[in-house]
Design an enzyme around this catalytic site. Structure first.
Site, mmCIF file in Angstrom:
data_model
loop_
_atom_site.group_PDB
_atom_site.id
_atom_site.type_symbol
_atom_site.label_atom_id
_atom_site.label_comp_id
_atom_site.label_asym_id
_atom_site.label_seq_id
_atom_site.Cartn_x
_atom_site.Cartn_y
_atom_site.Cartn_z
ATOM 1 N N HIS A 9 53.326 60.341 63.593
ATOM 2 C CA HIS A 9 52.282 61.115 64.263
ATOM 3 C C HIS A 9 51.832 62.205 63.300
ATOM 4 O O HIS A 9 52.561 63.155 63.056
ATOM 5 C CB HIS A 9 52.825 61.710 65.565
ATOM 6 C CG HIS A 9 51.744 62.095 66.529
ATOM 7 N ND1 HIS A 9 50.781 61.212 66.941
ATOM 8 C CD2 HIS A 9 51.462 63.264 67.153
ATOM 9 C CE1 HIS A 9 49.960 61.816 67.787
ATOM 10 N NE2 HIS A 9 50.351 63.070 67.922
ATOM 11 N N GLU B 296 50.284 50.442 69.227
ATOM 12 C CA GLU B 296 49.509 51.323 68.351
ATOM 13 C C GLU B 296 50.288 51.658 67.084
ATOM 14 O O GLU B 296 51.506 51.845 67.119
ATOM 15 C CB GLU B 296 49.168 52.623 69.089
ATOM 16 C CG GLU B 296 48.207 53.486 68.288
ATOM 17 C CD GLU B 296 47.969 54.853 68.914
ATOM 18 O OE1 GLU B 296 47.001 55.504 68.498
ATOM 19 O OE2 GLU B 296 48.750 55.273 69.791
ATOM 20 N N HIS C 33 50.774 53.630 73.947
ATOM 21 C CA HIS C 33 50.210 54.669 73.075
ATOM 22 C C HIS C 33 51.332 55.218 72.200
ATOM 23 O O HIS C 33 52.468 55.350 72.649
ATOM 24 C CB HIS C 33 49.632 55.795 73.948
ATOM 25 C CG HIS C 33 49.090 56.958 73.166
ATOM 26 N ND1 HIS C 33 48.025 56.831 72.308
ATOM 27 C CD2 HIS C 33 49.469 58.256 73.115
ATOM 28 C CE1 HIS C 33 47.760 58.019 71.771
ATOM 29 N NE2 HIS C 33 48.634 58.895 72.233
ATOM 30 N N ASN C 34 51.005 55.541 70.939
ATOM 31 C CA ASN C 34 52.033 56.063 70.014
ATOM 32 C C ASN C 34 53.316 55.234 70.119
ATOM 33 O O ASN C 34 54.415 55.760 70.280
ATOM 34 C CB ASN C 34 52.366 57.531 70.336
ATOM 35 C CG ASN C 34 51.252 58.477 69.929
ATOM 36 O OD1 ASN C 34 50.320 58.093 69.217
ATOM 37 N ND2 ASN C 34 51.330 59.720 70.371
ATOM 38 N N GLU D 146 45.257 53.031 63.918
ATOM 39 C CA GLU D 146 44.619 54.311 63.662
ATOM 40 C C GLU D 146 44.852 54.592 62.180
ATOM 41 O O GLU D 146 45.961 54.926 61.748
ATOM 42 C CB GLU D 146 45.228 55.403 64.547
ATOM 43 C CG GLU D 146 44.405 56.679 64.520
ATOM 44 C CD GLU D 146 44.820 57.678 65.598
ATOM 45 O OE1 GLU D 146 45.053 58.840 65.237
ATOM 46 O OE2 GLU D 146 44.901 57.290 66.777
ATOM 47 N N ASP E 68 49.840 54.357 63.777
ATOM 48 C CA ASP E 68 49.140 55.428 63.050
ATOM 49 C C ASP E 68 49.584 55.359 61.597
ATOM 50 O O ASP E 68 50.725 55.711 61.286
ATOM 51 C CB ASP E 68 49.546 56.814 63.593
ATOM 52 C CG ASP E 68 48.890 57.127 64.928
ATOM 53 O OD1 ASP E 68 48.311 56.202 65.513
ATOM 54 O OD2 ASP E 68 48.983 58.275 65.380
#
Length: 764
Positions: free
Chosen positions: A367, A352, A322-323, A401, A354
């Site tokens: 983030h 991941e 994650h992240n 994302e 973003d």
């Protein structure tokens, strides 16, 4: 016991009285010679921080020392054993940022194990850079390929070097007393002097290297190993082939294969040629076998790729991050390509990204709505291209994302196609609309994009489809659940057709409930769940969740409230068959220990086949009622914690000694969650002996993980962590076993270990 001591000392082979270690031959290598002579290298931390440091390799051939010319007596050191690799040229963000100032042939990066930051260096000439690059690589290779005996030789030699303060090649009693404290052992002066005198054969009041080796062997006598040896040895001096077979069959529960295996073990581990000729094993060989990988608690055959890799993707647990771009916390942390490299090297198969609109038309990754630093989307894709398949050949899922406008979405699509080329999966494998997901085997070497998609695979050629996606799909990746999101959710958002077309088997879709999925969902549609939603569904409809996960992929992600990048316990999600249980890889602790433990099997390839009752679409299994499933067979796990060996110090102060205890923790279905611990041993981290037995009942062995934790007992405050090792219950070898401990970061800390006797039997 006299023969015992004679044989133990013979295990060490320091040539003559020069006290050479096994790294000694390396000193004649031309590159290593340059390292030992020393070089002035620039240490680079940023575009503005570039400082000269004097680096050199110390006499032990393992320690790299460096200092500033202006720092007086202050200096730093690190060991070659802490290094994983050397990268040549501009292979870090820092070195890339100064590429115009320093050419690639002067630059290199020292890469450390675990979460320790890398060191970027610039040499004064290409020749000097090459000497350090090749020299460090040779030393890393030598350190990694040492056998058990060489490692022990090196370890003892290192201690001798540390304790010999005046560098005269001898150690007086005062130096030995200090050394014992350094080695984590508290011994009364009278006993220490007795051992010292026994070892001081030359009666000089000081120990030379061979005498020190003798002292060390007396100090590290393994009475508990000797007793096991005595139980099976007819003459107390050696194990004949048949006696070793008996030990393997009765204690190690090896059954039919024990005869062949006994012969192999003698050939592999017996240091005495005389004993080998007699088909016998001495105590030395026996101890070396017990300390080897074959004598470890982890089944050697489960370390390799042993599972069926031809089942649908939905039938596997998938190591997921994650992240991934973060090296620290989610509010102010540093976004870095290095974070992707580290995750991929650890076997992670789902990363991941973003993405947000960048100012100059180039999408950026960070983030959102926080102070985390930003990196270019295209740089991440280039990093993915280079590192995706270095640890594992099996597919990598790129979880996108997407916060970009249509224009920069199209730029992302172009980067994905151009940089990844054939590695990116852009079409159906056989041109057919799938009824089930393809297998890891079929997708080897491929990167799959997980993102929103216009329409489905069935209407790929339908030009009438709008490029707008509904609110449902907008929430598919969980963006709407982030507490940091400042923008109100839009009712419709535009999607780039170019980006949409790259989504094949991982279409992000909002979850509408298990019944809706059963009636309408396609196997290539997948949903993301926050940890809280996933926990709620697990409690309310565990069996429905399991059935859903037999056909479709689920991605679970940590709560947005975890701004410190802490993790949830992944076990609850694995219990209901969730495949992509995403954790913050940058955060060490119990949760990452469990993740590393589960994925340590199957060649660390990042895919683990789920148990059969989590792959059956009609399963009746419920984690809350394990006794209700077909084939329910609980097992009794009994672990005798016998002793510990050379546990690391927690507090580096000279007089500080640990008071170790061992805790065994079980993670699995709710009924299996359990913890038991031994008492603590005062002031002995060197060779503590517990001889305490801990018992457990395991109701669902196929899902259970066993974690061994060693802590430094403190009655006034929280215990300090010393080391741990986690593995799946199904990978445990019964019998007398060593557990080789890992640091908080998950890296090895040899020769620290636990010696245990494991028994597994049916529970009736």
């Amino acid at each position: 016991m006299a023969g015992y001591w004679r044989s133990q000392v013979s295990m060490f082979h320091f040539p003559g009285s020069t006290g050479k270690s096994s790294m000694d031959k390396m000193k004649y290598d031309p590159d290593v010679k340059i390292m030992m002579a020393g070089s002035t290298l620039r240490k680079v931390k940023s575009r503005s921080w570039k400082k000269q440091r004097h680096f050199r390799l110390l006499e032990d051939g393992l320690t790299i020392w460096y200092k500033s010319r202006w720092a007086g007596r202050g200096h730093s050191t690190f060991s070659v054993t802490e290094l994983e690799a050397v990268r040549e040229g501009h292979q870090s963000e820092v070195l890339l940022s100064i590429a115009e100032e320093f050419p690639a042939n002067l630059c290199f990066t020292l890469v450390f194990h675990g979460r320790q930051g890398n060191v970027d260096l610039v040499a004064e000439s290409p020749e000097e850079a090459q000497a350090w690059i090749q020299g460090v690589r040779k030393l890393i290779h030598k350190a990694q390929t040492m056998d058990e005996k060489e490692r022990l030789d090196q370890w003892v030699w290192d201690w001798f070097q540390k304790a010999d303060k005046n560098k005269d090649g001898k150690m007086n009693f005062k130096e030995v007393r200090k050394l014992l404290k350094m080695m984590n052992v508290d011994m009364n002066e009278e006993h220490a002097l007795h051992l010292f005198t026994m070892a001081d054969k030359s009666d000089t009041g000081s120990l030379e290297i061979e005498e020190f080796v003798h002292f060390y062997k007396i100090l590290t006598q393994r009475d508990e190993v000797w007793k096991v040896f005595q139980d099976y040895s007819g003459d107390g001096e050696k194990l004949m082939l048949e006696e070793l077979e008996n030990f393997l069959r009765i204690e190690q529960q090896e059954g039919e294969q024990s005869a062949q295996h006994a012969k192999e073990l003698i050939d592999r581990y017996e240091p005495s040629e005389t004993a080998k000729k007699q088909s016998a094993m001495s105590l030395d060989g026996f101890q070396m076998y017990l300390c080897s990988q074959e004598g470890s608690i982890f089944k050697p055959e489960h370390r390799h790729l042993y599972q069926d890799m031809s089942q649908p993707l939905s039938h596997y647990f998938i190591s997921s991050s994650h992240n991934t771009y973060l090296l620290e916390d989610q509010l102010r942390g540093h976004s870095s390509l290095e974070a992707y490299i580290q995750a991929l090297k650890r076997g992670c198969r789902c990363v991941e990204v973003d993405s947000w609109d960048g100012n100059d038309g180039e999408p950026i990754v960070y983030h959102g709505h926080t102070l985390t630093s930003k990196i270019l989307f295209r740089d991440i894709i280039s990093t993915l291209k280079e590192y995706a398949f270095k640890t594992s050949d099996f597919p990598v899922i790129l979880s996108l994302e997407n916060h970009c406008g249509v224009e920069q979405q199209t730029v992302m699509a172009q980067h994905l196609r151009q940089i990844l080329g054939d590695t990116l999966l852009t079409t159906l494998l056989d041109g057919q609309i799938p009824q089930q997901l393809p297998s890891p085997q079929e997708l080897k070497g491929k990167i799959l994009l997980k993102a929103k998609k216009i329409g489905g695979l069935e209407d790929c050629n339908d030009e009438t489809l709008t490029d707008e996606v509904s609110d449902d799909e907008e929430m598919a990746n969980g963006e709407a659940e982030s507490p940091t999101a400042e923008d109100p959710p839009k009712s419709k958002s535009k999607l780039s057709r170019e980006l949409s077309d790259l989504v094949v088997y991982c279409k992000s879709l909002h979850f509408h409930g298990f019944e809706h999925a059963r009636l309408h969902a396609k196997c290539y549609e997948m949903s993301s769940f926050s940890e809280s939603k996933a926990k709620r569904l697990t409690k309310e409809a565990g069996t429905d969740f399991i059935r859903y996960n037999t056909r479709q992929l689920s991605r679970i992600y940590p709560s947005g409230l975890r701004t410190d990048s802490s993790n949830y316990n992944p076990q609850d999600m694995w219990n209901v068959g969730c495949q992509i249980v995403a954790l913050n890889f940058q955060t060490a602790g119990l949760e990452m220990d469990l993740n590393d433990g589960l994925f340590r099997q199957n060649n660390c390839c990042g895919y683990v086949l789920k148990p059969d009752f989590l792959r059956d679409g009609d399963t009746q299994f419920s984690p809350d009622k394990p006794e209700g499933r077909q084939g329910y067979r609980p097992l009794r796990l009994s672990i005798q914690v016998i002793s510990g060996q050379q546990l690391p110090k927690v507090n580096q102060k000279e007089g500080s000694i640990v008071d170790p205890l061992v805790r065994v923790e079980i993670y699995g279905v709710p009924q299996d969650q359990a913890k038991e611990e031994t008492s603590h041993i005062n002031n002995n981290g060197f060779n503590p002996v517990w001889n305490e037995t801990l018992n457990f009942i395991i109701h669902t062995p196929e899902l259970a993980l066993v974690r061994f934790v060693v802590e430094d007992y403190d009655k006034a405050s929280r215990n300090d962590f010393i080391g741990q090792f986690t593995l799946p219950f199904m990978c445990i070898q019964a019998g007398y076993r060593h557990i080789h401990l890992l640091s908080k970061d998950g890296t090895a800390i040899p020769p620290s270990s636990l010696f245990v006797n494991v028994s597994i039997s049916e529970f009736t």
